[in-house]
Design a protein around this motif. Sequence first.
Motif, PDB file in Angstrom:
ATOM      1  N   PHE A   4       6.631  -7.088 -24.316  1.00 22.29           N
ATOM      2  CA  PHE A   4       6.847  -5.942 -25.212  1.00 22.29           C
ATOM      3  C   PHE A   4       8.324  -5.587 -25.113  1.00 22.29           C
ATOM      4  O   PHE A   4       8.818  -5.249 -24.037  1.00 22.29           O
ATOM      5  CB  PHE A   4       5.998  -4.744 -24.768  1.00 22.29           C
ATOM      6  CG  PHE A   4       4.522  -4.948 -24.922  1.00 22.29           C
ATOM      7  CD1 PHE A   4       3.870  -4.629 -26.104  1.00 22.29           C
ATOM      8  CD2 PHE A   4       3.768  -5.475 -23.866  1.00 22.29           C
ATOM      9  CE1 PHE A   4       2.491  -4.811 -26.236  1.00 22.29           C
ATOM     10  CE2 PHE A   4       2.400  -5.652 -23.986  1.00 22.29           C
ATOM     11  CZ  PHE A   4       1.756  -5.322 -25.175  1.00 22.29           C
ATOM     12  N   LYS A   5       9.024  -5.687 -26.234  1.00 18.54           N
ATOM     13  CA  LYS A   5      10.466  -5.447 -26.228  1.00 18.54           C
ATOM     14  C   LYS A   5      10.807  -4.242 -27.077  1.00 18.54           C
ATOM     15  O   LYS A   5      10.097  -3.911 -28.021  1.00 18.54           O
ATOM     16  CB  LYS A   5      11.190  -6.661 -26.838  1.00 18.54           C
ATOM     17  CG  LYS A   5      11.427  -7.790 -25.855  1.00 18.54           C
ATOM     18  CD  LYS A   5      12.363  -8.839 -26.443  1.00 18.54           C
ATOM     19  CE  LYS A   5      13.833  -8.547 -26.192  1.00 18.54           C
ATOM     20  NZ  LYS A   5      14.209  -8.690 -24.779  1.00 18.54           N
ATOM     21  N   ASN A   6      11.917  -3.611 -26.686  1.00 16.05           N
ATOM     22  CA  ASN A   6      12.499  -2.659 -27.617  1.00 16.05           C
ATOM     23  C   ASN A   6      11.597  -1.449 -27.845  1.00 16.05           C
ATOM     24  O   ASN A   6      11.614  -0.836 -28.902  1.00 16.05           O
ATOM     25  CB  ASN A   6      12.725  -3.416 -28.951  1.00 16.05           C
ATOM     26  CG  ASN A   6      13.748  -2.751 -29.810  1.00 16.05           C
ATOM     27  OD1 ASN A   6      14.554  -1.975 -29.314  1.00 16.05           O
ATOM     28  ND2 ASN A   6      13.709  -3.045 -31.106  1.00 16.05           N
ATOM     29  N   PRO A  19      13.729   3.616 -22.689  1.00 13.77           N
ATOM     30  CA  PRO A  19      13.707   2.375 -23.463  1.00 13.77           C
ATOM     31  C   PRO A  19      13.679   1.173 -22.533  1.00 13.77           C
ATOM     32  O   PRO A  19      14.364   1.172 -21.499  1.00 13.77           O
ATOM     33  CB  PRO A  19      15.011   2.421 -24.270  1.00 13.77           C
ATOM     34  CG  PRO A  19      15.894   3.375 -23.550  1.00 13.77           C
ATOM     35  CD  PRO A  19      15.031   4.310 -22.763  1.00 13.77           C
ATOM     36  N   GLY A  20      12.887   0.166 -22.887  1.00 14.15           N
ATOM     37  CA  GLY A  20      12.844  -0.998 -22.009  1.00 14.15           C
ATOM     38  C   GLY A  20      11.854  -2.052 -22.480  1.00 14.15           C
ATOM     39  O   GLY A  20      11.342  -1.997 -23.599  1.00 14.15           O
ATOM     40  N   ASP A  21      11.621  -3.021 -21.599  1.00  8.29           N
ATOM     41  CA  ASP A  21      10.740  -4.147 -21.872  1.00  8.29           C
ATOM     42  C   ASP A  21       9.640  -4.200 -20.801  1.00  8.29           C
ATOM     43  O   ASP A  21       9.871  -3.844 -19.649  1.00  8.29           O
ATOM     44  CB  ASP A  21      11.503  -5.477 -21.776  1.00  8.29           C
ATOM     45  CG  ASP A  21      12.697  -5.540 -22.722  1.00  8.29           C
ATOM     46  OD1 ASP A  21      12.733  -4.736 -23.677  1.00  8.29           O
ATOM     47  OD2 ASP A  21      13.570  -6.388 -22.489  1.00  8.29           O
ATOM     48  N   VAL A  22       8.494  -4.703 -21.201  1.00 10.23           N
ATOM     49  CA  VAL A  22       7.386  -4.879 -20.255  1.00 10.23           C
ATOM     50  C   VAL A  22       6.809  -6.278 -20.446  1.00 10.23           C
ATOM     51  O   VAL A  22       6.450  -6.666 -21.565  1.00 10.23           O
ATOM     52  CB  VAL A  22       6.280  -3.819 -20.479  1.00 10.23           C
ATOM     53  CG1 VAL A  22       5.055  -4.120 -19.623  1.00 10.23           C
ATOM     54  CG2 VAL A  22       6.811  -2.417 -20.170  1.00 10.23           C
ATOM     55  N   THR A  46       5.207 -14.580 -25.744  1.00  9.97           N
ATOM     56  CA  THR A  46       5.047 -14.071 -27.109  1.00  9.97           C
ATOM     57  C   THR A  46       5.688 -12.698 -27.148  1.00  9.97           C
ATOM     58  O   THR A  46       5.397 -11.853 -26.297  1.00  9.97           O
ATOM     59  CB  THR A  46       3.545 -13.938 -27.449  1.00  9.97           C
ATOM     60  OG1 THR A  46       2.933 -15.198 -27.242  1.00  9.97           O
ATOM     61  CG2 THR A  46       3.338 -13.477 -28.884  1.00  9.97           C
ATOM     62  N   ILE A  47       6.560 -12.487 -28.134  1.00  6.85           N
ATOM     63  CA  ILE A  47       7.296 -11.221 -28.158  1.00  6.85           C
ATOM     64  C   ILE A  47       6.649 -10.227 -29.121  1.00  6.85           C
ATOM     65  O   ILE A  47       6.300 -10.570 -30.252  1.00  6.85           O
ATOM     66  CB  ILE A  47       8.777 -11.468 -28.521  1.00  6.85           C
ATOM     67  CG1 ILE A  47       9.432 -12.181 -27.329  1.00  6.85           C
ATOM     68  CG2 ILE A  47       9.500 -10.169 -28.852  1.00  6.85           C
ATOM     69  CD1 ILE A  47      10.856 -12.587 -27.537  1.00  6.85           C
ATOM     70  N   VAL A  48       6.466  -9.010 -28.619  1.00 10.36           N
ATOM     71  CA  VAL A  48       6.003  -7.920 -29.475  1.00 10.36           C
ATOM     72  C   VAL A  48       7.176  -6.959 -29.620  1.00 10.36           C
ATOM     73  O   VAL A  48       7.634  -6.388 -28.635  1.00 10.36           O
ATOM     74  CB  VAL A  48       4.798  -7.179 -28.845  1.00 10.36           C
ATOM     75  CG1 VAL A  48       4.379  -5.998 -29.711  1.00 10.36           C
ATOM     76  CG2 VAL A  48       3.629  -8.140 -28.639  1.00 10.36           C
ATOM     77  N   ASP A  49       7.661  -6.802 -30.845  1.00  3.40           N
ATOM     78  CA  ASP A  49       8.778  -5.896 -31.072  1.00  3.40           C
ATOM     79  C   ASP A  49       8.244  -4.478 -31.201  1.00  3.40           C
ATOM     80  O   ASP A  49       7.453  -4.186 -32.099  1.00  3.40           O
ATOM     81  CB  ASP A  49       9.530  -6.315 -32.344  1.00  3.40           C
ATOM     82  CG  ASP A  49      10.729  -5.403 -32.601  1.00  3.40           C
ATOM     83  OD1 ASP A  49      11.005  -4.523 -31.751  1.00  3.40           O
ATOM     84  OD2 ASP A  49      11.380  -5.566 -33.649  1.00  3.40           O
ATOM     85  N   GLY A  50       8.668  -3.615 -30.303  1.00  2.00           N
ATOM     86  CA  GLY A  50       8.113  -2.260 -30.267  1.00  2.00           C
ATOM     87  C   GLY A  50       9.024  -1.197 -30.838  1.00  2.00           C
ATOM     88  O   GLY A  50       8.948  -0.038 -30.416  1.00  2.00           O
TER      89      GLY A  50
END
Length: 411
Positions: A4-6, A19-22, A46-50
């Motif tokens: 999970f990004k952004n 703000p951060g990534d998990v 797999t990136i999830v843009d949050g």
Amino acid sequence: MILFKNTRIFDGSGAEPFPGDVLVQDNRIVAVSRTGAGGTSAPKATIVDGAGTTLMPGMTEAHAHLSWPSSVERFVPGMSLPPEDLALNTARNARILLDHGFTSASSGGALGKTLEITLKAEIDAGRTPGPRLVPASIEREPPNETAFLASGNVVEHGRGAEGVRAFVKECAAKGAKVVKFLLSGESALKPGASMQTLYSEEEMRAAGEQARESGVWLTGHAHCPDAIKMGLRNGFRVLYHCTYADDEAIDMLAARKAEIFVAPTIGIVQATLDATPPPHFDMSHMKADASAVLERQKKLAPELKRRGVRLLPGGDYGFPFNPNGRNARDLELFVRHLGFTATEALVAVTMRGGEIMGLEHELGRIEPRYLADLLLVRGDPTRDVTLLQDKQNLLAIMKDGRFHKAPVTPT
Ligand SMILES: [Zn+2]
């Protein structure tokens, strides 16, 4: 691996979202990094843009009644269903809670002896969707055909210490993790009953002893001071309502704050006040009782919070006028009536939720090594907890590292 990004992270501790990534691997959170701190590198993830979202731990319903019939998808004008219908309806309610962001549920009693135990096995095996469940056995006798609401009858066990002991033993043998007792009656159903205890000290001492021996937890419905104190003296782990706690009961709750959980159960109270029943159903007595309970809880809950007692959302959802699926409304009511900030209500429904599930240090926070139960929420629930009442705002729901609801792009 899923990254999970952004996003903005509310980690469940009560700290300001950041703000951060998990990063999630298998069923655990493996890395949490703040934006600007180098980020998380996971080329295969797999990136999830949050963007525009908050990532928070999944929520816990502390007073769940999955087998109580009504839900946001089905109105049932009463509390009783034929057995086959009851079973299917209960499974649907489990899915409905998960759809609404409740990845865990601690039961406040079931309408069948093994219903939740069977359901939990199905959920844990991945055969049916639902929250992590601390299952209970039967709370009370299913109501008779003429009853509009649960009768408030005590559970179908023999009286006396031996009867209670045998009941706890039987529930444990069937696989229940919690056993529920109505320590007091319920004035909403029977005038004056909230001020009466339904068991003797001897019976509840036997319940406590047997629960320790059988390795199950005790939960209790308790309005009056004597019922609360009886529960506390005998090792109850969860007490619902606690409405008329007197100074001594408050002191006893505070003294046991490391062990006890209290669910004030405000959802049903507000729902009773808000309900517009059909003409043939007179709710005036229930409404008067709910007004009294609300006034009392407005004073009691802030005092218990000040004393460090853990108060959790969970509001007897499942009644016709308070359906399963509306559970997140408790957060708004904690803020409106019980002296909680939005952040405090969110801590109660996440981190404290992990504790009531018996998974302290493993569930209810966004921290490395914690179980990956996560909600990707449109907007910032620390500013407005009512966001969580609309499932459209839950852009993704992850339980145990797997998406129950795959991410949808925020609009
Ligand atoms: Zn209940």
